[in-house]
Write an enzyme that holds these catalytic residues in place. Structure first.
Site, short mmCIF file in Angstrom:
data_model
loop_
_atom_site.label_atom_id
_atom_site.label_comp_id
_atom_site.label_asym_id
_atom_site.label_seq_id
_atom_site.Cartn_x
_atom_site.Cartn_y
_atom_site.Cartn_z
N SER A 51 0.87 -1.19 0.00
CA SER A 51 0.00 0.00 0.00
C SER A 51 0.90 1.23 0.00
CB SER A 51 -0.85 -0.01 1.28
OG SER A 51 -1.51 1.22 1.47
N TYR A 89 -1.80 -0.66 10.57
CA TYR A 89 -1.79 -0.96 9.12
C TYR A 89 -0.48 -0.48 8.50
CZ TYR A 89 -3.77 -1.29 4.36
OH TYR A 89 -4.02 -1.60 3.05
N1 LIG Z 1 -8.86 -1.02 -0.53
C1 LIG Z 1 -7.86 -0.14 -0.50
O1 LIG Z 1 -8.07 1.09 -0.58
C2 LIG Z 1 -6.45 -0.63 -0.41
C3 LIG Z 1 -5.41 0.31 -0.62
C4 LIG Z 1 -4.09 -0.16 -0.59
C5 LIG Z 1 -3.81 -1.48 -0.37
N2 LIG Z 1 -4.84 -2.37 -0.16
C6 LIG Z 1 -4.51 -3.77 0.07
O2 LIG Z 1 -5.05 -4.52 -1.01
C7 LIG Z 1 -5.36 -5.84 -0.54
C8 LIG Z 1 -6.81 -6.16 -0.91
O3 LIG Z 1 -7.65 -5.21 -0.27
P1 LIG Z 1 -9.20 -5.11 -0.63
O4 LIG Z 1 -9.60 -3.71 -0.38
O5 LIG Z 1 -9.42 -5.75 -1.94
O6 LIG Z 1 -9.79 -6.00 0.57
P2 LIG Z 1 -11.13 -6.85 0.72
O7 LIG Z 1 -12.10 -6.56 -0.36
O8 LIG Z 1 -11.55 -6.68 2.15
O9 LIG Z 1 -10.59 -8.35 0.52
C9 LIG Z 1 -9.73 -8.93 1.45
C10 LIG Z 1 -9.55 -10.38 1.08
O10 LIG Z 1 -8.61 -10.95 1.98
C11 LIG Z 1 -9.17 -12.16 2.51
N3 LIG Z 1 -8.59 -12.38 3.84
C12 LIG Z 1 -8.63 -11.54 4.91
N4 LIG Z 1 -8.03 -12.12 5.95
C13 LIG Z 1 -7.58 -13.32 5.54
C14 LIG Z 1 -6.91 -14.40 6.17
N5 LIG Z 1 -6.55 -14.36 7.46
N6 LIG Z 1 -6.61 -15.51 5.44
C15 LIG Z 1 -6.97 -15.59 4.13
N7 LIG Z 1 -7.62 -14.60 3.49
C16 LIG Z 1 -7.94 -13.50 4.18
C17 LIG Z 1 -10.67 -11.89 2.55
O11 LIG Z 1 -11.46 -13.07 2.62
P3 LIG Z 1 -11.91 -13.73 4.05
O12 LIG Z 1 -12.32 -12.59 4.95
O13 LIG Z 1 -13.02 -14.66 3.69
O14 LIG Z 1 -10.72 -14.46 4.56
C18 LIG Z 1 -10.83 -11.21 1.20
O15 LIG Z 1 -10.85 -12.18 0.17
C19 LIG Z 1 -5.10 -5.84 0.96
O16 LIG Z 1 -3.83 -6.38 1.21
C20 LIG Z 1 -5.12 -4.36 1.31
O17 LIG Z 1 -4.36 -4.07 2.46
C21 LIG Z 1 -6.14 -1.97 -0.17
#
Ligand SMILES: NC(=O)c1ccc[n+]([C@@H]2O[C@H](COP(=O)([O-])OP(=O)(O)OC[C@H]3O[C@@H](n4cnc5c(N)ncnc54)[C@H](OP(=O)(O)O)[C@@H]3O)[C@@H](O)[C@H]2O)c1
Length: 278
Positions: free
Chosen positions: A149, A162
């Site tokens: 991120s 985070y």
């Molecule tokens: N959204 C943003 O603005 C943003 C910005 C920068 C970086 N990111 C990064 O991008 C990545 C994806 O984010 P997103 O926004 O797409 O998140 P999201 O929609 O909440 O998806 C998160 C995914 O991770 C899985 N997950 C969470 N905990 C887990 C665990 N312990 N074991 C296995 N799977 C797990 C969830 O499924 P389950 O809960 O079923 O396990 C889900 O499939 C993350 O690493 C986040 O930090 C996001």
């Protein structure tokens, strides 16, 4: 062993196999769909089996030729993860580590267990998954893509756990790259700014005003923009992928003129500052 500093891995190819942690939602799901469209077979990894099944079905609906499988496992559980990958029969060309969670709030309102949860999943989850898949990735001279991120490159109000986890991930990735590239495994880091996803929908319900103002220095990207730019960066072999022109300007400014970038951030935060004692 001989290796070139400018060694570039060939791009994504039909017939390759990718494992995508966090593949049931948000960026992981959007990337998985794009990889399936390119003819790769994809194994989604997340905890919730029903959500995984729905995600796999949504990819198969969009891409009828897709070869999609899924594994329900917690990436923070190293033993369960190792056992799950032991039962995987396919070769592995690409590992995308997108599984992640967020905890936002004033440091004084967050608990030590919030810090452990975020570190266990965002940082150790990635370490565990790489450990469990590395022999296969080495065999195929594959690639690892870690989704960190912008919060792994700078400080962000409200993100003490985070930012800590994402900074750890950025440092780990940079160090690991020196070890794995001579062995033929490409290591890529993706640092997105904020984008629309279920994670952010949840965050929007509870986030502090300071965090909202600070993170939205740059408007949220749409997930399709983010996923397209990420796949393009992975495909072209970039070691650091920062999707979005405005996000790249911000990251560059933080590196070249940190005092100016910090002054802008402080000004934005102070305009809405409440703090924990309000
Ligand atoms: N959204 C943003 O603005 C943003 C910005 C920068 C970086 N990111 C990064 O991008 C990545 C994806 O984010 P997103 O926004 O797409 O998140 P999201 O929609 O909440 O998806 C998160 C995914 O991770 C899985 N997950 C969470 N905990 C887990 C665990 N312990 N074991 C296995 N799977 C797990 C969830 O499924 P389950 O809960 O079923 O396990 C889900 O499939 C993350 O690493 C986040 O930090 C996001």
């Amino acid at each position: 062993m001989k290796f070139s500093l400018f060694n570039r891995t060939a791009g994504l190819r039909a017939g390759q196999h990718a494992v995508v942690t966090g593949g049931s939602s948000g960026l992981g799901l959007a990337l998985s769909r794009r990889l399936a469209t390119r003819g790769l077979s994809v194994t989604l990894v997340a905890r919730d089996k029903a959500r995984l099944a729905t995600a796999a079905a949504s990819i198969s609906d969009a891409v009828p030729s897709a070869v999609i499988d899924y594994i329900a496992v917690d990436v923070a559980d190293s033993e369960a993860l190792a056992a799950a990958f032991d039962s995987l029969t396919q070769d592995l060309d690409i590992l995308v580590n997108s599984a992640g969670i967020i905890r936002e709030g004033y440091f004084e309102g967050l608990s030590t267990s919030d810090f452990h949860d975020v570190m266990d999943i965002n940082f150790f989850g990635t370490v565990n998954t790489i450990r469990a898949t590395l022999p296969r990735l080495k065999q195929r001279r594959g690639r690892i893509v870690n989704i960190a991120s912008v919060a792994g490159l700078t400080g962000v109000f409200g993100y003490t756990p985070y930012c800590a986890a994402k900074h750890a991930l950025v440092g780990f990735t940079a160090a690991l790259r020196f070890e794995l590239e001579p062995q033929g495994v490409r290591v890529q880091l993706v640092c997105p700014g904020e984008f629309e996803s279920p994670m952010v929908e949840d965050l929007d319900r509870t986030r502090t005003p300071e965090n909202r103002r600070h993170t939205l220095t740059i408007p949220k990207l749409r997930i399709d923009q983010l996923a397209d730019a990420t796949v393009a960066g992975i495909d072209s072999g970039q070691r650091l992928v920062v999707p979005g022109a405005q996000t790249r300007v911000l990251v560059t400014a933080q590196r070249l003129v940190p005092s100016v970038a910090n002054a802008i951030a402080q000004q934005r935060i102070s305009a809405v500052y409440q703090g924990p004692d309000r």
